[in-house]
Design a protein around this motif. Structure first.
Motif: not given
Ligand code: ATP
Ligand code: MG
Length: 692
Positions: A183-184, A201-202, A223-224, A234-235
Motif C-alpha cells: 500500500t505504500g 470502492n469503499p 478487489y482493487q 488488484v488483490g
C-alpha cells in the motif's frame, strides 16, 4: 496440614476424615508432603497416591529417597533460589511449577503449593504442601505457545499482505510488512486510523465486511485497492473472523494479482486479436476481385486501429508508388491523388524508405526527415505513421500504411504485429486474385476459341448439308437426264423387236439418234468420273508458255458451229502481242469452252460473247463477258460449287460441273476465278493466270 488432632479412630469426625482422605488423596491427583526444612529435606509425610509417579510413600518416609532426588536436575537450582527468595521476603505461602522425575524416568510437570511452618521463635522448621500433576496443562500451554509463535511468524513473514481489523468498524489493529509494501503507507498511517480505507470502492469493503459478519469467512474475493502513490493494485482477498481478546476481528490475506491479471488480460487480448485477424482475413479473402480486396483491407484496418487514414500504396517498376485504395475519416484529406511532386521528391522517397522494411513513427515532427517527405506529412496532417510491406510471392506489391492525424500516437508492438499479419493475409488474397485473373483470361481465350471453332463447325455442317442437298438434286437430275435417252433407245429397240422377220431394216437417222443418245450418256458419265478423279487426286498440269490471242482464236473457231446454233456472236479482243502465259493448253481450253458455251446455253439466242485479257504485273486477267440475262447475287455465291445449276437451267443437260472444274483448273494454275454480274445486265467471268 493433617495436624488435626484425631480423638480416636472411631470418632465420627475421624471416620469422615478417613473417607475423605481415601477419596480425595489416595486416588486423587494431589499428593501431600511435609518436609523438614533442612537438608536433605527428609519427608515426614507423603500421601499414598505418590504411587502415581511410581514411588511408594514408604520410599520417602524411610529416608531412602528424599524429595530433592525426585526433582528434575535442571530445575533444582531455580526451585531453591525461589524458596530462598520467598523466605527472605518472609512470604509464607508460595506456588511453584517445576518438573519431577518419576520412578520409571518419565518427566512430569507439577504445581507445588507450599506453606512455610515456623516455630515459636519464627525459625522455619517444615514445609507442607501439595503437589498437583499439571503435565497435560503444560503440554497444552506449550502447544498453544508454539502455534502462536508460528502464526506470528507467518503473519510477519508472509509475502502476502496480512491484516487484523476490527469487524465492527474495520479499523486496522495489526498489519504485516507486506501490507505496508503493497500500500505504500506507514504503520502509523494505518493502525487505529478509523478513516484509513485503501479500497478503491469503499462501499465494496463494507459489503465484504457484512458478508464476513454473516458467514464468518470470505474466500478469494477480487478487489482493487489504491497504493499511496495512486496506482491501482488488484488483490485477491481472503478473510476469516477470529476472536481476539474477546472481540470479533477480521484476519485477512491479500495476494497481489495485478501482474497475473495483466498477463491474463494480455493473453485474452492476444486471443481476441488472433480471432479478429482470422475474421478480417476471411472477409478480405472472400473476394477474388483485387480492388475489392484492397478496399476491404483499408476499411478493416482503419476500424481496427481507430486511425484517421489507412491506404495501400502500390509500387510500379520504378518504385514511385501509387495509392490504390484508401479509407479516411471525414476530418482528414484524401491521399488518393497523391503523386511525387518532382524528381527530388522521388529521389528522397527512394533513398529514405527501404521498401522491404516496416516503419513505425510515433511523432513525425521529432524525426530528421528529408524536406519533401516532411512536406508530405505536413500537407496531409500526418502526426504518426505506420507502414508495413505487402510481399506477394517474392515481390513487394506495396505498403499498407496507417496515419494518425489528430494526435501523436505511439504504436504498440502488438498493433504493428497485427498489421504485419494482416498484410500477409492481404498478400495471399492478392495472389489468389491474380491467379484468378489469369485463369479468367485463359478461360476467356478458351471460350473465344471454342466459339470460333463452333462457328467454323457450324458453317462446315451447313456447307455439308448444302452439298448433300445439291448432290440429291444432282442425282435426281442426273438420273432424269440418263433416263430420257435410255428410255428413247429402249422404245426404239422395242419397236424394232416388235417387227416381224429375222432381219430388220434400220434407217440411218434412227441409228444416228441412237448413237447421239449414247454419246450424250457417255459424256454425262465421263464428266462425272472426271469431276470425281480431280477431286480425289487433283488435276495434273502440263504447263507451257502460251500465246493467248492465237489460242483463243482457235477455241473460237472450234466453237463456231455452236455459236451459229445459238445465233451468238463471238469476239476476241486479246491483242496479238499479248504476253505469254504459263498454262496447260488442254485444261485452259476446257475453261474457255465451258465459259463460252455456258453463255450460249443460259441466255436467249443472239447473245454476244466477248473474250478479253489484261496484264497486271506478273499476272494476266482474262474475261469472258456476255450481254445476256445476268445472274443474281444469291446464285453467284454457289456457282462454283459442285453440281450447282442455276434455276433457269433446270431444263438444260448441264450437271453443274463446268464452273466447279473451271475453278479447280484455275486454282491449280495458281490463279483466281470469279464473276461480276447483275440480273439483266449480262455476266462477266474473270480469272487470272501467271505470266510465263
Ligand atoms: P455442265 O457445265 O456441267 O454441263 P452446267 O453448265 O449447268 O453443267 P456450270 O457450267 O457449272 O454447269 O454452270 C452452272 C450454272 O451457272 C448453270 O447451270 C447456269 O445456270 C449458270 N450460268 C453459267 N454461265 C452463265 C451465263 N453466262 N449466263 C447465265 N447463267 C450462267
Ligand atoms: Mg456448263
Amino acid at each position: 496440614m493433617l495436624e488435626i488432632e484425631l480423638n480416636g479412630a472411631n470418632h465420627p469426625q475421624s471416620r469422615i476424615l478417613a473417607q475423605l482422605q481415601e477419596r480425595l488423596f489416595t486416588n486423587g491427583p494431589v499428593t501431600i508432603f511435609r518436609w523438614v526444612a533442612q537438608e536433605p529435606w527428609s519427608v515426614e509425610y507423603v500421601s499414598p497416591n505418590v504411587r502415581q509417579w511410581g514411588y511408594e510413600a514408604e520410599d520417602f518416609l524411610s529416608g531412602r529417597i528424599n524429595y530433592s532426588q525426585v526433582l528434575h536436575p535442571d530445575d533444582v537450582a531455580s526451585i531453591v533460589a525461589e524458596i530462598e527468595a520467598y523466605e527472605s521476603a518472609r512470604i509464607n505461602t508460595y506456588r511453584q511449577d517445576y518438573r519431577i522425575v518419576c520412578a520409571n524416568g518419565e518427566v512430569r510437570w507439577v504445581h507445588d503449593y507450599s506453606v512455610v511452618v515456623r516455630n515459636s521463635s519464627g525459625v522455619v522448621t517444615h514445609y507442607e504442601g501439595y503437589v498437583l500433576d499439571i503435565t497435560e496443562r503444560k503440554q497444552g500451554e506449550s502447544a498453544l505457545k508454539e502455534s502462536e509463535e508460528k502464526f506470528a511468524k507467518a503473519f510477519r513473514c508472509s509475502p502476502d499482505a496480512m491484516t487484523i481489523t476490527r469487524l465492527k468498524d474495520g479499523c486496522f489493529i495489526d498489519i504485516n510488512k507486506s501490507f505496508l509494501d503493497a500500500t505504500g503507507y506507514t504503520q502509523e498511517e494505518v493502525i487505529e486510523q478509523a478513516k484509513f480505507n485503501p479500497w478503491v470502492n469503499p462501499a465494496e469493503r463494507a459489503k465484504v465486511y457484512q458478508i464476513l459478519q454473516r458467514q464468518g469467512s470470505v474466500n478469494g474475493y477480487e478487489y482493487q485497492f489504491r497504493h499511496k502513490s495512486g496506482t491501482i493494485v488488484v488483490g485477491l482477498f481472503s478473510a476469516e473472523v477470529v476472536i481476539i481478546n474477546g472481540e470479533p476481528c477480521v484476519l485477512s490475506v491479500t495476494t497481489d494479482i495485478t501482474e497475473r491479471k495483466r498477463t491474463e488480460l494480455e493473453v485474452l487480448r492476444a486471443a481476441q486479436r488472433e480471432k479478429l485477424l482470422g475474421e478480417m482475413a476471411a472477409r478480405i479473402r472472400q473476394s477474388l476481385n483485387l480492388q475489392e480486396i484492397l478496399e476491404t483491407t483499408v476499411k478493416e484496418v482503419r476500424q481496427f486501429l481507430q486511425v484517421n487514414r489507412v491506404y495501400i500504396v502500390q509500387f510500379d517498376r520504378q518504385v514511385q508508388g501509387q495509392i490504390v485504395a484508401e479509407s479516411v475519416t471525414d476530418d482528414c484529406s484524401s491521399l488518393l491523388a497523391w503523386k511525387p511532386r518532382n524528381e527530388a521528391h522521388i529521389k528522397e522517397i527512394l533513398e529514405y524508405f527501404i521498401i522491404e522494411r516496416a516503419y513505425a513513427f510515433g511523432d513525425v515532427t521529432q524525426l530528421e526527415l528529408p524536406p519533401e517527405i516532411r512536406q508530405d506529412f505536413l500537407d496531409y496532417q500526418v502526426r504518426s505513421f505506420l507502414a508495413v510491406p505487402i510481399v506477394v510471392g517474392e515481390q513487394i506489391f506495396g505498403h499498407l500504411v496507417a496515419n494518425q492525424c489528430n494526435r501523436v500516437r505511439l504504436w504498440e508492438d502488438n498493433e504493428i504485429d497485427f498489421v504485419k499479419k494482416l498484410a500477409n493475409q492481404l498478400a495471399i488474397a492478392i495472389q489468389q486474385a491474380q491467379l484468378y485473373q489469369q485463369v479468367q483470361s485463359l478461360n476467356t481465350d478458351l471460350e473465344g476459341l471454342v466459339q470460333k471453332r463452333t462457328e467454323e463447325l457450324y458453317h462446315k455442317v451447313q456447307e455439308l448439308q448444302e452439298l448433300y442437298r445439291i448432290k440429291d438434286v444432282f442425282l435426281h437430275a442426273f438420273s432424269h437426264d440418263l433416263r430420257t435417252p435410255i428410255m428413247g433407245t429402249s422404245l426404239v429397240l422395242n419397236n424394232f423387236l416388235n417387227q416381224d422377220g429375222e432381219t430388220l431394216i434400220v434407217s440411218r437417222s434412227i441409228l444416228k439418234r441412237l448413237q447421239e443418245g449414247s454419246e450424250k450418256q457417255l459424256n454425262l458419265i465421263n464428266a462425272l468420273l472426271e469431276a470425281h478423279s480431280s477431286e480425289v487426286s487433283g488435276i495434273v498440269l502440263y504447263c507451257q508458255p502460251l500465246a493467248l490471242c492465237e489460242f483463243i482464236q482457235e477455241v473460237i473457231a472450234d466453237l463456231e458451229p455452236l455459236a451459229n446454233k445459238y445465233k451468238a456472236t463471238l469476239i476476241n479482243l486479246v491483242n496479238i502481242d499479248f504476253p505469254l502465259v504459263n498454262a496447260d493448253v488442254v485444261q485452259l481450253r476446257r475453261v474457255f469452252e465451258n465459259l463460252i458455251t455456258n453463255a450460249f446455253k443460259y441466255n436467249p439466242p443472239g447473245v454476244t460473247v466477248t473474250v478479253n485479257a489484261t496484264s497486271e504485273a506478273n499476272r494476266i486477267r482474262c474475261t469472258v463477258a456476255d450481254d445476256g440475262i445476268g445472274i443474281n447475287l444469291e446464285q453467284q455465291e454457289h456457282l462454283f460449287d459442285l453440281y450447282y445449276r442455276g434455276s433457269q437451267s433446270r431444263a438444260s443437260t448441264g450437271i453443274g460441273l463446268g464452273l466447279y472444274l473451271c475453278r479447280q483448273i484455275i486454282k491449280s494454275h495458281g490463279g483466281d476465278i470469279g464473276i461480276n454480274s447483275l440480273p439483266g445486265e449480262g455476266t462477266t467471268f474473270w480469272f487470272t493466270l501467271l505470266v510465263a
